[in-house]
Design an enzyme around this catalytic site. Sequence first.
Site, mmCIF file in Angstrom:
data_model
loop_
_atom_site.group_PDB
_atom_site.id
_atom_site.type_symbol
_atom_site.label_atom_id
_atom_site.label_comp_id
_atom_site.label_asym_id
_atom_site.label_seq_id
_atom_site.Cartn_x
_atom_site.Cartn_y
_atom_site.Cartn_z
ATOM 1 N N LYS A 180 63.237 29.762 38.587
ATOM 2 C CA LYS A 180 64.703 29.842 38.718
ATOM 3 C C LYS A 180 65.129 28.859 39.800
ATOM 4 C CE LYS A 180 67.855 31.905 41.015
ATOM 5 N NZ LYS A 180 68.824 30.811 40.971
ATOM 6 N N GLU B 253 71.192 30.359 61.991
ATOM 7 C CA GLU B 253 70.912 29.112 61.273
ATOM 8 C C GLU B 253 72.209 28.558 60.687
ATOM 9 O OE1 GLU B 253 67.472 27.443 58.373
ATOM 10 O OE2 GLU B 253 68.480 29.249 57.712
ATOM 11 N N GLU C 34 59.575 32.193 52.134
ATOM 12 C CA GLU C 34 59.766 31.155 53.160
ATOM 13 C C GLU C 34 61.250 31.036 53.438
ATOM 14 O OE1 GLU C 34 57.281 27.638 52.717
ATOM 15 O OE2 GLU C 34 56.474 28.589 50.927
ATOM 16 N N CYS D 56 65.113 23.105 56.310
ATOM 17 C CA CYS D 56 64.850 24.316 57.090
ATOM 18 C C CYS D 56 64.094 23.963 58.364
ATOM 19 C CB CYS D 56 64.111 25.359 56.265
ATOM 20 S SG CYS D 56 62.719 24.672 55.411
#
Length: 1014
Positions: free
Chosen positions: A682, A892, A763, A797
């Site tokens: 996906k 973040e 992750e 990231c």
Amino acid sequence: MRSLQSEIERRGRRIFELVDKHPESLFSKTGFYQRLMTISMRDEQLKLQLFRFVDVLPSLRTSGEVVEHLQEYFAEARDSRKLSEFLGAGIRLARIVPWLSGPILRWNVSEMARQFIAGRNSNDVLQILRKRRTEKIGFTVDLLGEAVVSETEADQYAARYLDLLEGLARETRTWTDPLGKNSELFPVVNVSVKISALFSQISPEDPADAIAHLSPKLRPLLRRARELGAFINFDMESYAHKNTTLELFKTIFTEEEFKDWPHAGIVTQAYLRDSEADLRDLIEWGHARGTRFAVRLVKGAYWDYETSKSRQNGWDCPVYFQKPESDVNFENLTELLFENESVVTAAFGSHNVRSIAHAQALADELGLDPSCFEFQLLYGMAGPIKRALVEMGYRVREYCPVGELLPGMSYLVRRLLENTSNEGFLRAKFAENVSAKELLGDPRELIKPDGPAPPASSIPVAAQDQRRKNDTSLDSVPGDIYRNSPLVNFVYKDSQDKMRSALREVRKRFGEKYPLVIGGEKVWTDQLTPSVNPSAPDEIVGYGSEAGIPEAERAVKAARAAFAKWSRTPFEERARLLERAADILERRRYELSAVEVFEAGKPWKEADADIREAIDFCRFYAQQMRRLGRPKLTQQVPGEDSYHHYWPRGVAFVIAPWNFPIAILCGMASAGVVTGNTVIMKPSEQSIVCSAMLMQVFEEAGVPPGVLNFLSGHGSVIGAHLVDHKDVDLIAFTGSREVGLKIWESAGITRPGQRELKRVICEMGGKNAIIVDSDADLGEAIDYSIYSAFGYQGQKCSALSRLILLEENYDRVMERLIPAAASLRIGNPEEPGIMVGPVIDEAAYRRILDYIEVGKSEATLAYQATDLPQGYFIPPTIFTDVKPNMRIAREEIFGPVLSVLKVRDLDEAIDVANGTDYALTGGFLSRSPANIERVKAQLEAGNVYINRSCTGAIVGRHPFGGFKMSGSGTKAGGEDYLLNFLVPRVVTENTSRHGLAPEQTPEYRDEFLWPKPQ
Ligand SMILES: Cc1cc2nc3c(=O)[nH]c(=O)nc-3n(C[C@H](O)[C@H](O)[C@H](O)COP(=O)(O)OP(=O)(O)OC[C@H]3O[C@@H](n4cnc5c(N)ncnc54)[C@H](O)[C@@H]3O)c2cc1C
């Protein structure tokens, strides 16, 4: 007529005779520098430490710091006899009276630097030039400090060059050419410029942009030089700048204003394999231009840099590997220059008496007057050779660098390396007293047909495959033969053209529709999701069919059905599938990069790195599967076989983000497939076209129906459904913390009918920090921080979001950081050389702007870019006065927003760096071995990077992934990654019959497959 070789020998011997009258003091045995040289030539390891120490010394401010560094650098070597000759006393003294030895060492190093740097400013240098004038030696002056980090610095350099020129012209008005013949070719005032000092954003893939920025800075200098009757030379730097320098030279000196000006020169580096082609091209250009120009022929100053850089990136190395090859090429190019003397004025930049004598002898043979070319030598080097050449009636010019020690450090280290190089002429002649016969020998005879091989990383993959096939040892570690795919080197015009053409082709396909792929069938649904170009949101890159629950169910069934066969397919077959996919990715590399540029807003190099990573994942996991695939004996025990091996888990559901749209999806999916699981991919809704391309790649590679299914759709609908599905055994997720934690929680619930405990590979994000130590190289610190924070708009990231500066360093870093951020190229990444493009979509755009507002309310807005293009562009933004508890320091942001935190010392820096929920990447920029060791041990991050950027992990080299709230501790691209997709199994057989047992059991056996494949 004498042969050329005997004439070279005759002239060489004459030079040596004259040289021996005044021996080279640099290579005597007394004094700091001399001892440094002697030790460095004896011990390579020590040499490295010594030069590193010399490199850091000028940036140390207190004697205490000097002493600490001294002890840290030489801790291991402290007792060695070699070192104690040189430093041992210094170290002992340092412990007792640090205030004394710090200054002494610093003084010694600056004295050493003075041997190679002609002065701090033009006044200083003039004293030297006057002295040289009495010795009949001319000059070219260079300003130290190439590679500026901002346009502010570049403008300062341009102004300093102009001042320098004015000052030199004023002070030398009455000077004349020492030879007095052909003097119109050799103006007295000669200035050498480096383009990297004049523009901070040179990007090898976009020479046109660099030329557009450099030309306006150079024109005033060239104009003034012409008015003053001076000469300007373009120095040549590393290979990445070569084509730009050549293009710039040709472009600017073809302009009407400079077309008929003969006093411009450029450098040719004979150590480059393509130097002959470049020189021929320049000569042709010169003939067409119709005005004389000059070429300084050198061997080249960046040999070590070029070889290690190309090895790191897997590029063809641009330099020769054998020193005599460079020497021979130097001679061939000498001949080419002389043959074209009508249009090129030659200058020979060498200290090698053979190279010099060859030029002299050849000129004679061709009937050229010695006054129509010159020899150039570096300030502080080979003094006796300069004197000898003057005595022989040749024109000699000395290259005199001017500037402060700190910006001059890289120049100084290059000189130290050159003087101690095993291959170098100066060392051979002055330190090792190699015989004249040997030194003057024909280099052609020294080239070894089986000389040093190209670096291992440039061995073509096909050759590696062959090696692997020949490698029958089951014990060999695949990592030993695995090689990363080389990055595309955009320095080549051919690569730039291919990328441009791919962008044009992909643009033609805008608006195409892409189906789901389930059980090998293309499935179209009524709903289509558009994927837009974030640089131009009214452009639709493509549409993806949108899966709903029925399609998700169908995909699970297809995957489950395919599992029975695929899980029992030999691992070799599965590994080969990945390798075929890698080959196809390689073939479609530019095209796929172009799709990423449009769909994900990736700059060229970033897009290419993503495709490279996908290729690497396929090849690396194929290798790893070969390692893990064979059942392995647990222990050698008589009468018993016990084999440890792995089975796949079942159906894997792979959920990938848009920021590495092909690599991450490919990494997770290929790991699933090669381990024998069947996979439902996906992709992110923002990168449907990229992921549809990946599906095409696997289809072409021959993935069997149902083994890999492509299911684009909304995460909240199909994602949630499949995470909870009883027939899904494994979930591999990369994305936000919010979604990741939900998946982690949901997957922990056992549903009715579920066979397996679900494995989740999760992750998530980061709040990554880089600490800049007080002794860091500031130029590098700025470059790495800027790239880590703003490369790909901060949407990695791994990106830097917290820059932690020590109090004592703070002002010095900020002074350069803000102008560096202000110099960045922001724009549509369809253009080459862009550093900051758009963020992915409107939602991201709004969210990041909201965070910027939060930042404004919490901290001080220190910098924000203006003048942004249309599209989802966020200005690179820097906040200062940020405290660790503020939201912008904890949450973040995933955009080009950098928080700067000021701390007292390294203790506090580490505390602050570790004080977040995340532990993904972390960096440290320092030249203190002890601090580096400490940070290596204490920084809480899955990937700790020292003295480099904190982004850009490479498969196999930097297994990637974090812990704490950054992830479940898995390492993509690492040796243990595939284990997450497998269940271990042990099969034990008692093989003894009445005490009869085989002596030895093989360490590996074939897979447990039934029926056994033929
Ligand atoms: C006045 C002047 C200006 C210069 N300007 C520039 C410039 O703009 N740009 C630039 O790059 N260089 C420049 N150089 C050249 C550079 O700085 C070195 O001084 C020069 O390469 C040393 O060559 P040599 O002939 O004196 O010594 P040699 O000892 O004969 O040659 C040493 C050179 O051989 C090459 N070499 C070393 N090992 C190998 C190997 N294993 N395989 C192949 N080749 C090898 C390297 O180029 C090395 O520098 C300049 C030199 C001078 C004298």
